[in-house]
Design a protein around this motif. Structure first.
Motif, mmCIF file in Angstrom:
data_model
loop_
_atom_site.group_PDB
_atom_site.id
_atom_site.type_symbol
_atom_site.label_atom_id
_atom_site.label_comp_id
_atom_site.label_asym_id
_atom_site.label_seq_id
_atom_site.Cartn_x
_atom_site.Cartn_y
_atom_site.Cartn_z
ATOM 1 N N UNK A 100 -0.011 -10.518 7.513
ATOM 2 C CA UNK A 100 -1.190 -11.235 7.179
ATOM 3 C C UNK A 100 -0.401 -12.534 5.970
ATOM 4 N N UNK A 101 0.217 -13.069 5.311
ATOM 5 C CA UNK A 101 0.771 -13.438 4.275
ATOM 6 C C UNK A 101 0.913 -12.646 2.905
ATOM 7 N N UNK A 102 -0.107 -13.005 2.004
ATOM 8 C CA UNK A 102 -0.049 -12.243 0.847
ATOM 9 C C UNK A 102 -1.595 -11.910 0.820
ATOM 10 N N UNK A 103 -2.471 -12.026 2.029
ATOM 11 C CA UNK A 103 -3.798 -11.831 2.121
ATOM 12 C C UNK A 103 -4.155 -10.050 2.088
ATOM 13 N N UNK A 104 -3.215 -9.539 2.730
ATOM 14 C CA UNK A 104 -2.799 -7.426 2.957
ATOM 15 C C UNK A 104 -1.678 -7.252 2.555
ATOM 16 N N UNK A 105 -1.494 -6.466 2.707
ATOM 17 C CA UNK A 105 -0.848 -5.267 2.533
ATOM 18 C C UNK A 105 -0.651 -4.594 3.849
ATOM 19 N N UNK A 106 0.683 -4.463 4.297
ATOM 20 C CA UNK A 106 1.820 -3.750 5.665
ATOM 21 C C UNK A 106 0.349 -2.339 6.077
ATOM 22 N N UNK A 107 0.002 -1.351 6.687
ATOM 23 C CA UNK A 107 -0.994 -0.362 6.930
ATOM 24 C C UNK A 107 1.030 0.529 6.715
ATOM 25 N N UNK A 108 0.580 1.126 6.136
ATOM 26 C CA UNK A 108 1.449 2.460 5.606
ATOM 27 C C UNK A 108 0.331 3.885 4.936
ATOM 28 N N UNK A 109 0.449 5.004 6.117
ATOM 29 C CA UNK A 109 -0.161 6.076 5.145
ATOM 30 C C UNK A 109 -0.412 6.371 4.001
ATOM 31 N N UNK A 110 1.525 6.341 3.682
ATOM 32 C CA UNK A 110 1.691 6.620 2.386
ATOM 33 C C UNK A 110 1.058 6.292 1.504
ATOM 34 N N UNK A 111 0.898 4.506 1.286
ATOM 35 C CA UNK A 111 0.641 3.337 0.591
ATOM 36 C C UNK A 111 -1.045 3.825 0.228
ATOM 37 N N UNK A 112 -1.537 4.375 1.838
ATOM 38 C CA UNK A 112 -2.791 3.869 2.052
ATOM 39 C C UNK A 112 -3.970 5.255 0.442
ATOM 40 N N UNK A 113 -2.997 6.270 1.034
ATOM 41 C CA UNK A 113 -2.783 7.626 0.286
ATOM 42 C C UNK A 113 -2.720 7.557 -1.124
ATOM 43 N N UNK A 114 -2.509 6.832 -1.594
ATOM 44 C CA UNK A 114 -1.726 6.276 -2.833
ATOM 45 C C UNK A 114 -2.641 5.902 -3.660
ATOM 46 N N UNK A 115 -2.656 4.288 -2.650
ATOM 47 C CA UNK A 115 -4.233 3.886 -3.786
ATOM 48 C C UNK A 115 -5.113 4.724 -3.652
ATOM 49 N N UNK A 116 -5.977 5.542 -2.061
ATOM 50 C CA UNK A 116 -7.128 6.040 -2.532
ATOM 51 C C UNK A 116 -7.215 6.949 -3.708
ATOM 52 N N UNK A 117 -6.247 7.591 -3.691
ATOM 53 C CA UNK A 117 -5.489 8.903 -5.160
ATOM 54 C C UNK A 117 -6.176 7.977 -6.334
ATOM 55 N N UNK A 118 -5.032 6.728 -6.602
ATOM 56 C CA UNK A 118 -5.754 6.113 -8.015
ATOM 57 C C UNK A 118 -6.621 5.359 -8.641
#
Length: 232
Positions: A100-118
């Motif tokens: 979605x251009x610069x609106x969102x990030x492309x889903x990745x489990x690793x990225x999502x979990x890292x963001x949650x842990x942050x």
């Protein structure tokens, strides 16, 4: 619970307006989520698109295109709600299964979990990126992927009933019900695909009304006023 997936009904976010956004409602949700994240609970969010587009709103449109419109409705919802969350003092990240251009990030489990842990609240927008799958299915899929402890299902209805309470005033609400009974009796807490995924992956659900005062906080604190859907 350490990590939860919160499913918000699009219609519930519209409040009495029934369509679009009711800012007071969304702000109240943000305050509750801020309270639980301040306690160290990690929160992922999926939002339905029913305040803009529900299922095949138009029977004259190809099903694939209709579902794509619904996916974009959920992206709009997540963009709006995430900004209200930021105003309330939270850091957020939005993932979609398509670019979605610069609106969102492309889903990745690793990225999502890292963001949650942050400590960020992570929004999962755009469904799973394919037609014929609802936001119910997205909710369960993402909850399983991020290894959530439970799904918090915040709806316009305050739990699971033996029949539709909007149609039957004598409908009886369950305090607790097993997912197999939900499937066998077609109780439509979530759609059938999502229900089977919950059963196979042993993902419990806590179903409650978003419109009740502090309902998200109360559910996290073990004071559920709704239905616990068990899986074991």
């Amino acid at each position: 619970m350490k990590r939860v997936l919160l499913k918000l009904s699009g219609e519930a976010l519209a409040g009495d307006k029934k369509t679009g956004f009711d800012e007071a409602t969304v702000t109240e949700v943000a305050k509750q989520v801020k309270t639980i994240t301040d306690k160290g609970i990690q929160v992922g969010v999926v939002i339905g698109g029913g305040n803009f587009w529900r299922g095949r709103t138009s029977e004259n449109i190809d099903r694939t295109k209709a579902d794509q419109i619904g996916m974009l409705a959920t992206v709009m919802n997540c963009l709006y709600v995430s900004e209200i969350f930021r105003t309330a003092g939270m850091s957020t990240e939005i993932f979609t299964p398509f670019t979605c251009g610069a609106f969102t990030d492309l889903f990745s489990k690793d990225k999502a979990v890292r963001n949650l842990e942050e400590g960020k609240v992570v929004f999962f927008a755009g469904g799973i990126g394919h037609p014929y799958f609802s936001t119910d299915t997205t909710t369960v899929l993402r909850a399983v992927e991020i290894e959530a402890d439970a799904i918090l299902l915040a709806k316009a209805v305050d739990g699971v009933y033996d029949s539709d309470p909007k149609i039957n005033p004598e409908a009886v609400r369950f305090d607790e019900i097993h997912i197999q009974d939900v499937i066998d009796n077609k109780l439509a807490v979530v759609d059938l695909t999502a229900s089977i995924m919950c059963m196979e992956n042993k993902m419990p659900m806590l179903v409650f009304s978003l419109n009740e005062t502090d309902s998200i906080i109360n559910t996290i604190e073990g004071k559920l006023n709704g239905t616990k859907v068990t899986v074991s």
